[in-house]
Design a protein around this motif. Sequence first.
Motif, PDB file in Angstrom:
ATOM      1  N   UNK A  46      65.206 -48.158 121.633  1.00  0.00           N
ATOM      2  CA  UNK A  46      66.657 -47.987 121.483  1.00  0.00           C
ATOM      3  C   UNK A  46      67.332 -47.950 122.848  1.00  0.00           C
ATOM      4  N   UNK A  47      66.720 -47.232 123.805  1.00  0.00           N
ATOM      5  CA  UNK A  47      67.315 -47.080 125.136  1.00  0.00           C
ATOM      6  C   UNK A  47      67.448 -48.419 125.865  1.00  0.00           C
ATOM      7  N   UNK A  48      66.480 -49.322 125.671  1.00  0.00           N
ATOM      8  CA  UNK A  48      66.473 -50.601 126.402  1.00  0.00           C
ATOM      9  C   UNK A  48      67.142 -51.717 125.607  1.00  0.00           C
ATOM     10  N   UNK A  92      65.588 -55.207 135.239  1.00  0.00           N
ATOM     11  CA  UNK A  92      64.197 -55.319 134.772  1.00  0.00           C
ATOM     12  C   UNK A  92      63.340 -54.189 135.313  1.00  0.00           C
ATOM     13  N   UNK A  93      63.519 -53.909 136.619  1.00  0.00           N
ATOM     14  CA  UNK A  93      62.742 -52.838 137.245  1.00  0.00           C
ATOM     15  C   UNK A  93      63.030 -51.483 136.627  1.00  0.00           C
ATOM     16  N   UNK A  94      64.307 -51.225 136.333  1.00  0.00           N
ATOM     17  CA  UNK A  94      64.695 -49.959 135.721  1.00  0.00           C
ATOM     18  C   UNK A  94      64.126 -49.827 134.320  1.00  0.00           C
ATOM     19  N   UNK A  95      64.169 -50.946 133.558  1.00  0.00           N
ATOM     20  CA  UNK A  95      63.631 -50.940 132.188  1.00  0.00           C
ATOM     21  C   UNK A  95      62.121 -50.708 132.188  1.00  0.00           C
ATOM     22  N   UNK A  96      61.419 -51.379 133.092  1.00  0.00           N
ATOM     23  CA  UNK A  96      59.967 -51.203 133.194  1.00  0.00           C
ATOM     24  C   UNK A  96      59.611 -49.796 133.636  1.00  0.00           C
ATOM     25  N   UNK A  97      60.409 -49.237 134.531  1.00  0.00           N
ATOM     26  CA  UNK A  97      60.184 -47.873 134.997  1.00  0.00           C
ATOM     27  C   UNK A  97      60.364 -46.870 133.859  1.00  0.00           C
ATOM     28  N   UNK A  98      61.328 -47.151 132.977  1.00  0.00           N
ATOM     29  CA  UNK A  98      61.576 -46.271 131.826  1.00  0.00           C
ATOM     30  C   UNK A  98      60.363 -46.211 130.908  1.00  0.00           C
ATOM     31  N   UNK A  99      59.673 -47.333 130.768  1.00  0.00           N
ATOM     32  CA  UNK A  99      58.542 -47.426 129.829  1.00  0.00           C
ATOM     33  C   UNK A  99      57.188 -47.110 130.458  1.00  0.00           C
ATOM     34  N   UNK A 115      55.621 -44.643 132.144  1.00  0.00           N
ATOM     35  CA  UNK A 115      54.899 -43.400 131.869  1.00  0.00           C
ATOM     36  C   UNK A 115      54.377 -43.367 130.445  1.00  0.00           C
ATOM     37  N   UNK A 116      55.264 -43.706 129.509  1.00  0.00           N
ATOM     38  CA  UNK A 116      54.886 -43.668 128.098  1.00  0.00           C
ATOM     39  C   UNK A 116      53.811 -44.698 127.787  1.00  0.00           C
ATOM     40  N   UNK A 117      53.958 -45.900 128.332  1.00  0.00           N
ATOM     41  CA  UNK A 117      52.987 -46.961 128.058  1.00  0.00           C
ATOM     42  C   UNK A 117      51.599 -46.580 128.589  1.00  0.00           C
ATOM     43  N   UNK A 118      51.554 -45.963 129.761  1.00  0.00           N
ATOM     44  CA  UNK A 118      50.274 -45.524 130.331  1.00  0.00           C
ATOM     45  C   UNK A 118      49.624 -44.457 129.448  1.00  0.00           C
ATOM     46  N   UNK A 135      55.781 -36.103 134.527  1.00  0.00           N
ATOM     47  CA  UNK A 135      56.615 -35.332 135.449  1.00  0.00           C
ATOM     48  C   UNK A 135      56.740 -35.971 136.824  1.00  0.00           C
ATOM     49  N   UNK A 136      55.693 -36.669 137.295  1.00  0.00           N
ATOM     50  CA  UNK A 136      55.754 -37.231 138.646  1.00  0.00           C
ATOM     51  C   UNK A 136      56.695 -38.437 138.745  1.00  0.00           C
ATOM     52  N   UNK A 137      57.193 -38.920 137.589  1.00  0.00           N
ATOM     53  CA  UNK A 137      58.196 -39.983 137.606  1.00  0.00           C
ATOM     54  C   UNK A 137      59.601 -39.405 137.440  1.00  0.00           C
ATOM     55  N   UNK A 138      59.680 -38.100 137.314  1.00  0.00           N
ATOM     56  CA  UNK A 138      60.966 -37.429 137.154  1.00  0.00           C
ATOM     57  C   UNK A 138      61.535 -37.099 138.534  1.00  0.00           C
ATOM     58  N   UNK A 139      62.746 -37.557 138.818  1.00  0.00           N
ATOM     59  CA  UNK A 139      63.334 -37.393 140.152  1.00  0.00           C
ATOM     60  C   UNK A 139      63.492 -35.923 140.525  1.00  0.00           C
TER      61      UNK A 139
END
Length: 237
Positions: free
Chosen positions: A44-46, A154-161, A163-166, A208-212
């Motif tokens: 939904x976010x992307x 694209x970079x922002x969208x990939x960054x959003x996914x 952590x969850x994808x891993x 958490x390590x991807x959280x600013x």
Amino acid sequence: MLENLFSKDRRISLYECMAQFYFLCLAETADCFLLAAMAYDRYVAICHPLQYHTMMSKKLCIQMTVGTFIASNLHSMIHVGLLLRLTFCRSNQIDHFFCDILPLYRLSCTDPYINELMIYIFSMPIQIFTIATVLISYLFILFTIFKMKSKKGRGKALSTCASHFLSVSIFYICLLMYIRPFEEGDKDIPVAIFYTIVIPLLNPFIYSLRNKEVINVLKKIMKNYSDFKQTLSSSAS
């Protein structure tokens, strides 16, 4: 489980064993549903960013959370209830470091055929539904990312996914390793260690390590520690 690891007396009653398995099954089932819900949230976010607050309303989030724990409780109760129909008259030593369902089947004097059948009837649909939700969500996400013209987008969208994808990848790789004939027991313990200890340990770091905000706090702690060391060295000199 932790008490058993550090205790000399590792005896456990049947009902304590059932309780241990109940909470394990509850956690693993809830994990499947929550990973699927998070995949839908990313979709939904992307794919529908302007409609995000409408589609992912607070009411829907509460419904998904409550539904997850109701379904997980029911799933756990079904399997625990079926375990209680078994009789254990063979060796009373569980070849495992906690009460998992497959080692208990091997100790049973009652034919666990019905229990095994119920695993396929109840567990397989859950796995198929959650995996399908994740795969379909990421399929639409990839289509949307490929259509983006902006590299920054694209970079922002990939960054959003990321952590969850891993987290999803690690979880389902372990799950696929675990799904095999009930008679094979040589891989039980290594796989169980991974999905009961390693994955829960990794998840906080992955997210958490991807959280600013977390990164900024860590930088602040490191800076304060560095300043403290410099102060000590100055005082010593």
